[in-house]
Write a protein that holds these residues in place. Structure first.
Motif, PDB file in Angstrom:
ATOM      1  N   GLU A 182       0.789  -1.229   0.000  1.00 27.21           N
ATOM      2  CA  GLU A 182       0.000   0.000   0.000  1.00 27.21           C
ATOM      3  C   GLU A 182       0.825   1.285   0.000  1.00 27.21           C
ATOM      4  OE1 GLU A 182      -2.171   0.823   3.658  1.00 27.21           O
ATOM      5  OE2 GLU A 182      -0.889  -0.571   4.746  1.00 27.21           O
ATOM      6  N   VAL A 183       0.102   2.395  -0.175  1.00 33.73           N
ATOM      7  CA  VAL A 183       0.562   3.781  -0.072  1.00 33.73           C
ATOM      8  C   VAL A 183       1.727   4.078  -1.030  1.00 33.73           C
ATOM      9  CG1 VAL A 183       0.783   5.706   1.513  1.00 33.73           C
ATOM     10  CG2 VAL A 183       0.093   3.491   2.415  1.00 33.73           C
ATOM     11  N   GLY A 184       1.485   3.812  -2.279  1.00 36.09           N
ATOM     12  CA  GLY A 184       2.443   4.155  -3.319  1.00 36.09           C
ATOM     13  C   GLY A 184       1.789   3.973  -4.672  1.00 36.09           C
ATOM     14  N   GLY A 185       2.375   4.580  -5.699  1.00 43.51           N
ATOM     15  CA  GLY A 185       1.823   4.463  -7.032  1.00 43.51           C
ATOM     16  C   GLY A 185       0.713   5.446  -7.344  1.00 43.51           C
ATOM     17  N   PHE A 186       0.449   6.375  -6.444  1.00 42.33           N
ATOM     18  CA  PHE A 186      -0.591   7.383  -6.673  1.00 42.33           C
ATOM     19  C   PHE A 186       0.018   8.596  -7.378  1.00 42.33           C
ATOM     20  CE2 PHE A 186       1.221   7.769  -2.461  1.00 42.33           C
ATOM     21  CZ  PHE A 186       1.586   9.101  -2.400  1.00 42.33           C
ATOM     22  N   SER A 187      -0.829   9.342  -8.055  1.00 38.51           N
ATOM     23  CA  SER A 187      -0.322  10.396  -8.934  1.00 38.51           C
ATOM     24  C   SER A 187      -0.305  11.768  -8.287  1.00 38.51           C
ATOM     25  CB  SER A 187      -1.175  10.461 -10.206  1.00 38.51           C
ATOM     26  OG  SER A 187      -2.488  10.912  -9.925  1.00 38.51           O
ATOM     27  N   PHE A 188       0.617  12.590  -8.780  1.00 40.68           N
ATOM     28  CA  PHE A 188       0.689  14.014  -8.461  1.00 40.68           C
ATOM     29  C   PHE A 188       0.903  14.752  -9.777  1.00 40.68           C
ATOM     30  CE2 PHE A 188       3.706  17.604  -7.595  1.00 40.68           C
ATOM     31  CZ  PHE A 188       2.768  18.488  -7.116  1.00 40.68           C
ATOM     32  N   GLU A 200       6.554   4.122  -2.990  1.00 36.72           N
ATOM     33  CA  GLU A 200       7.153   4.088  -1.648  1.00 36.72           C
ATOM     34  C   GLU A 200       8.333   3.124  -1.612  1.00 36.72           C
ATOM     35  OE1 GLU A 200       7.429   1.821   1.931  1.00 36.72           O
ATOM     36  OE2 GLU A 200       5.249   2.022   1.693  1.00 36.72           O
ATOM     37  N   THR A 201       9.508   3.681  -1.331  1.00 40.30           N
ATOM     38  CA  THR A 201      10.726   2.873  -1.220  1.00 40.30           C
ATOM     39  C   THR A 201      11.291   2.887   0.201  1.00 40.30           C
ATOM     40  OG1 THR A 201      12.103   4.754  -1.871  1.00 40.30           O
ATOM     41  CG2 THR A 201      11.364   3.279  -3.629  1.00 40.30           C
ATOM     42  N   PHE A 398       8.072  -2.592  -1.774  1.00 40.80           N
ATOM     43  CA  PHE A 398       7.712  -1.293  -2.333  1.00 40.80           C
ATOM     44  C   PHE A 398       6.236  -1.022  -2.062  1.00 40.80           C
ATOM     45  CE2 PHE A 398      11.194  -2.878  -4.905  1.00 40.80           C
ATOM     46  CZ  PHE A 398      11.987  -1.767  -5.150  1.00 40.80           C
ATOM     47  N   GLY A 399       5.882   0.249  -2.004  1.00 34.67           N
ATOM     48  CA  GLY A 399       4.481   0.643  -1.980  1.00 34.67           C
ATOM     49  C   GLY A 399       4.052   0.982  -3.388  1.00 34.67           C
TER      50      GLY A 399
END
Length: 441
Positions: A182-188, A200-201, A398-399
């Motif tokens: 979870e908590v990774g791969g989301f866009s900005f 998330e690393t 990774f997230g």
């Protein structure tokens, strides 16, 4: 289908929204003391959905109602190390009176699925189920063994979920070397030509701690210089107002370099306020990863207004950066002073891995195929996930729960917040990206 295609449709898109809604409707509130409903119903639901397509999931119950579901899917090349996709099915509690739509309704409104767990993290659970069900139905084996784990108790540290499985059933993860969660791969969205996807690393370590001050009990009408409440309150105030220094970790340095390149400017770690001002809705996430933090969260003392108690207590959520635990604990003791006893209620390590390798390449490839202006970049999570447990098995974590989000959505505010929701289009995007990622990994 050509690798040049920028979008594609798989059947998993057709059911991911319903899967997410149905998972949200199963109340899995985790109060941290076994008083909640537990995750058993969710574990059974997941197992049923996996069994429907011919898989053979197993349910592991570590405590009454605290159940996790695990399944291994055989890959084309079994000589390769396996890949773990993990998600938790428990959620933090929610007060329905505070919400626009009931937190356990899974209602669709304004183009979003609403409810507790919509982003933390029944969205990823649903996307994983949708992708795997589609792949199995269509006879598409993953390139290597795939282990899916839908876990209990993450919101209270994972003792009855991931930690239990890693300790009691490590054979479930035999041969697995990498994982996404979870908590990774989301866009900005930076501009019309560039969208960053934060992978998330790294994540902070934690010390959930209890503070105790012992004083002398007495009558509330007397002059009293040994008041435990006074001593503790002053210490908690010092701690709550303290600003820990910015520390530039490897992950932060990499993130700043990537962001500076995206913005066309060099970012100064000594002026992080200016950098955060450019980050919109993700500023909260990034800001909390710059330094150690210690937030008082609970206070307790006394039993009657005219009795000075002999003891006062407080609880603190303390998080430290990778490589800075020793410095952090020394800082805490200096700030709290000699009269405050500090003891851990729950502690766990910090994690950090590099942003490179074939798995990272697969993330970037999958994202760009669905969003041509995508660029994957590393970041540090200020909180913790079940990755900490899987790291004990030597699994590189990774997230990566891919979501293409509208720029105006306060994504960081969704976690443990009121009116948690995930866009329907983002769920479908995530299914397509995860499918490509599995194929490329």
């Amino acid at each position: 289908m050509s690798e040049q295609d920028t979008t594609r449709s798989i059947k998993g898109e057709d059911e991911v929204v319903d899967l997410c809604r149905e998972l949200i409707r199963i109340d899995t509130s985790n109060y941290g003391d076994h008083s909640g409903p537990g995750e058993r119903k969710a574990a059974e639901y997941v197992a049923e959905k996996l069994a429907e397509v011919g898989l053979e999931p197993q349910i592991f119950e570590s405590h009454r109602g605290r159940a996790s579901t695990v399944v291994r899917i055989e890959g084309e090349d079994r000589s390769r190390p396996g890949l773990l996709i993990h998600g938790h099915t428990d959620v933090v509690p929610a007060n329905a009176q505070d919400w626009t739509h009931h937190p356990f309704s899974g209602e669709i409104a304004d183009g979003c699925v609403w409810g507790r767990g919509a982003v933390d993290m029944k969205d990823m659970d649903a996307m994983t189920l949708a992708v795997v069900r589609d792949r199995v139905r269509s006879g598409r084996k993953p390139p290597r063994d795939l282990v899916l784990a839908f876990l209990a108790d993450e919101e209270a540290g994972g003792t009855f979920g991931a930690k239990h499985l890693v300790t009691k059933h490590p054979d479930l993860f035999e041969g697995v070397t990498e994982a996404i969660g979870e908590v990774g791969g989301f866009s900005f969205t930076v501009n019309e030509d560039l969208r960053l996807y934060l992978v998330e690393t790294a994540q902070k370590g934690m010390h959930w701690m209890k503070l105790t001050v012992d004083g002398t009990a007495g009558h509330g009408s007397m002059i009293h210089k040994d008041n435990a409440i006074t001593e503790l309150s002053e210490a908690v105030g010092r701690l709550g107002r303290h600003k820990f220094p910015v520390r530039v970790t490897k992950t932060l340095r990499h993130f700043l370099d990537e962001l500076g390149d995206a913005l066309g400017t060099e970012l100064d770690p000594e002026d992080m306020d200016a950098t955060l001002a450019k980050l919109g809705g993700i500023a909260k996430l990034i800001g909390a990863s710059l330094q150690n933090t210690a937030n008082p969260t609970q206070l307790g003392a006394g039993y009657k207004v005219n009795v000075i108690p002999g003891q006062a207590t407080a609880h603190v959520d303390a998080r430290y950066l990778p490589g800075y635990e020793e410095e952090f604990l020394a800082d805490l003791d200096r700030i709290l002073g000699p009269h405050v006893k500090r003891e851990d209620v729950h502690a766990d390590k910090a994690l950090e891995t590099t942003f490179d390798g074939a798995l990272v390449d697969a993330m970037q490839t999958a994202l760009v195929a669905e969003d041509p202006i995508a660029r994957a970049v590393p970041y540090m999570l200020s909180a913790g996930t079940d990755a900490k447990s899987f790291d004990d098995l030597g699994i590189r974590c990774f997230g990566f729960a891919p979501l293409k989000l509208p720029p105006e959505l306060d994504f960081a505010g969704m976690f443990h917040g009121v009116d948690e929701r995930v866009p329907v289009d983002a769920l479908k995007f995530g299914v397509r990206v995860l499918d490509r990622f599995i194929e490329a990994s």
